[in-house]
Design an enzyme around this catalytic site. Structure first.
Site, PDB file in Angstrom:
ATOM      1  N   LYS A  43       0.797  -1.121   0.177  1.00 12.01           N
ATOM      2  CA  LYS A  43       0.123   0.154   0.157  1.00 12.01           C
ATOM      3  C   LYS A  43       0.910   1.067  -0.134  1.00 12.01           C
ATOM      4  O   LYS A  43       2.112   1.266   0.625  1.00 12.01           O
ATOM      5  CB  LYS A  43      -0.921   0.159   1.121  1.00 12.01           C
ATOM      6  N   SER A  54      -9.711   2.054   2.774  1.00 13.75           N
ATOM      7  CA  SER A  54      -8.820   2.599   2.087  1.00 13.75           C
ATOM      8  C   SER A  54      -7.722   1.728   1.239  1.00 13.75           C
ATOM      9  O   SER A  54      -6.972   2.288   0.292  1.00 13.75           O
ATOM     10  CB  SER A  54      -8.047   3.780   2.682  1.00 13.75           C
ATOM     11  N   SER A  86      -9.916  -0.539   7.013  1.00 15.44           N
ATOM     12  CA  SER A  86      -9.372  -0.246   5.629  1.00 15.44           C
ATOM     13  C   SER A  86      -8.855  -1.788   5.126  1.00 15.44           C
ATOM     14  O   SER A  86      -8.144  -1.671   4.158  1.00 15.44           O
ATOM     15  CB  SER A  86      -8.311   0.877   5.567  1.00 15.44           C
TER      16      SER A  86
END
Length: 484
Positions: free
Chosen positions: A77, A152, A176
């Site tokens: 990420k 996210s 997330s």
């Protein structure tokens, strides 16, 4: 097909010399180039780094090493600092920021021999539940390209679900990791707060953020988490506690396991078809020896308002460092220092980030601190106490991960509260600091459904054990989206 292999299968195949890490890496890099334009899951693809790491892994294996992640392809990420690689946090503010160092998570995985294929798309500064707030554009869900993958960590979820790579890192501030895992048919685990180092992980809400893995199986999550977890003296919130043998924990029978079903999870707002899928999982776990009882988490109804005071308050503080002076976006020709601050932040941050900074600054302001921030912290304590009481009676809490399956891109943009409500079941674990896991549990209209498991502090092994045992008697986690 190499792209269909799980991390555990890759480890066995590399040990048996069925193919090399370099072959596997080149295959997946080609697949990313071919298929990711449909998904937009990657912000950066690190071909040169990946090939170099794969060659090094092959050399280590030739010299007798045999680690489970040696030569395993992953991606991060894009809020984990990666030395020499752009680390954007999904924001124009950090579009040109190249990290001078590796985050501890990146460092640990690289030391174990994992191969970094790239950096993955995400909601800007991890603020969102749909991966629509990224400066680099929305991410598409491989199960239905006109729908969100969750957020996210949406890029991480979409890439793994589409078989572009077997596993990825994510972070979880209010759901997330777990929410995108549920919406894309993956297994994802948010560890106990302090279990995984946050050093080098760009902060959103420091008392809530926690890194973890997304993969297809609980076994793969165990492989990843076993490397990622552990004390880090560079992170003041890291907890000095031994890391359990998560792989060994997978095999434990479930006989005698006490599962709690919170009645608050099954009320208004939950899609009845998701409720049916969750209860079907419960029945399967009962056949494996678990017992089930109803429990109550009475303060859960206050979780979202409390979260949306605490998280923005911490964000407004954390993001004050992005001012156009030291690094990050800087406006053109500032008239003076005030103009530099104002325009750099106005032009560098997207609308959702600016909204949350405003909310957080308001909640911390002199006249409202007691009315909002302190009250939210009191609610946080009540929620934590609810879990302490519940875990005196049960070993694991089970329920839906999300109230609905993936929604269409743009569908909830005009109603942010409805989007915030998608995290209703996940936020409480962050407020309390507990570990939580989401695992595949079926489909509604062809869209994946996830079941969430919560456990007491540092009981990640218990969550992985339950998920693994369920995955031995179900095949939801093996389903692949059409076209991928």
């Amino acid at each position: 097909m190499l792209h269909q292999l799980t991390l555990a299968e890759i480890a066995r195949a590399l040990a048996d010399k069925q193919f090399s890490a370099e072959e596997l890496t080149r295959t997946l890099l080609g697949r990313i180039r071919q298929l990711d334009p449909q998904l937009n899951s990657f912000i950066s693809i690190t071909d040169d780094l990946a090939i170099a790491q794969a060659k090094a892994a092959d050399e280590r294996r030739a010299n007798g090493e045999n680690g489970a992640l040696l030569g395993a392809p992953i991606a991060h990420k894009d809020l984990f600092c990666t030395q020499g690689v752009r680390t954007s946090c999904g924001s124009k503010m950090l579009d040109n920021f190249v990290s001078p160092y590796d985050a501890t998570v990146v460092e640990k995985l690289a030391a174990a021999g994992a191969v970094t294929l790239g950096k993955l798309n995400m909601d800007e500064f991890a603020m969102g539940s749909s991966n629509q707030s990224s400066h680099y554009g929305a991410v598409n869900n491989p199960w239905s390209l006109d729908r969100v993958p969750g957020g996210s960590s949406g890029g991480s979820a979409a890439a793994v679900a589409a078989r572009l790579l077997p596993a990825a890192t994510g972070t979880d501030t209010g759901g997330s990791i777990r929410q995108p895992a549920a919406l894309t048919n993956l297994t994802g685990i948010k560890p106990t707060y302090g279990r995984v180092s946050r050093w080098g992980m760009i902060a959103y809400a420091s008392s809530l953020d926690q890194g973890g893995p997304l993969a297809r199986t609980a076994e793969d999550c165990a492989l990843m988490l076993g490397v990622m977890a552990g004390f880090d003296p560079k992170d003041s919130t890291s907890v000095e506690q031994p890391v359990d043998d998560y792989l060994a924990a997978l095999q434990k029978p479930l006989s005698g396991l006490r599962i709690g079903l919170p009645r608050e999870y099954f009320g208004a707002g939950l899609d009845s078809r998701i409720a049916d899928a969750v209860l079907a999982v419960v029945e399967e776990l009962k056949t494996l020896g678990a017992t089930v009882k109803d429990i109550s988490l009475p303060n859960m109804q206050h979780a979202i308002p409390a979260y949306y005071v605490i998280a923005p308050a911490e964000a407004s503080s954390n993001l004050s460092r992005f001012d156009g002076v030291r690094y990050g976006y800087r406006c053109d020709a500032p008239q003076n220092l005030e103009d530099l601050y104002k325009r750099s932040r106005a032009e560098g941050f997207g609308s959702e980030v600016k909204n949350r900074i405003m909310v957080g600054t308001y909640a911390l302001s002199a006249g409202y601190y007691d009315a909002y921030y302190l009250q939210a912290q009191k609610i946080r304590r009540l929620i934590k106490n609810d879990f302490v009481s519940a875990f005196a009676e049960v070993d694991v809490i089970l329920g839906p991960t999300t109230p609905n399956p993936a929604w269409k891109i743009g569908e909830k943009n005009d109603d942010p509260v409805s989007q915030y409500l998608e995290d209703i079941y996940t936020i409480t674990a962050n407020l309390a600091g507990l570990p939580g896991l989401s695992m595949p549990a079926g489909f509604v209209d062809g869209l994946p459904v996830g079941v969430q498991l919560l456990a007491p502090y540092f009981q990640e092994g218990r969550l992985l054990n339950v998920a693994h045992q369920y995955q031995q008697v179900s095949d939801w986690h093996t389903r692949t989206p059409a076209g991928f």
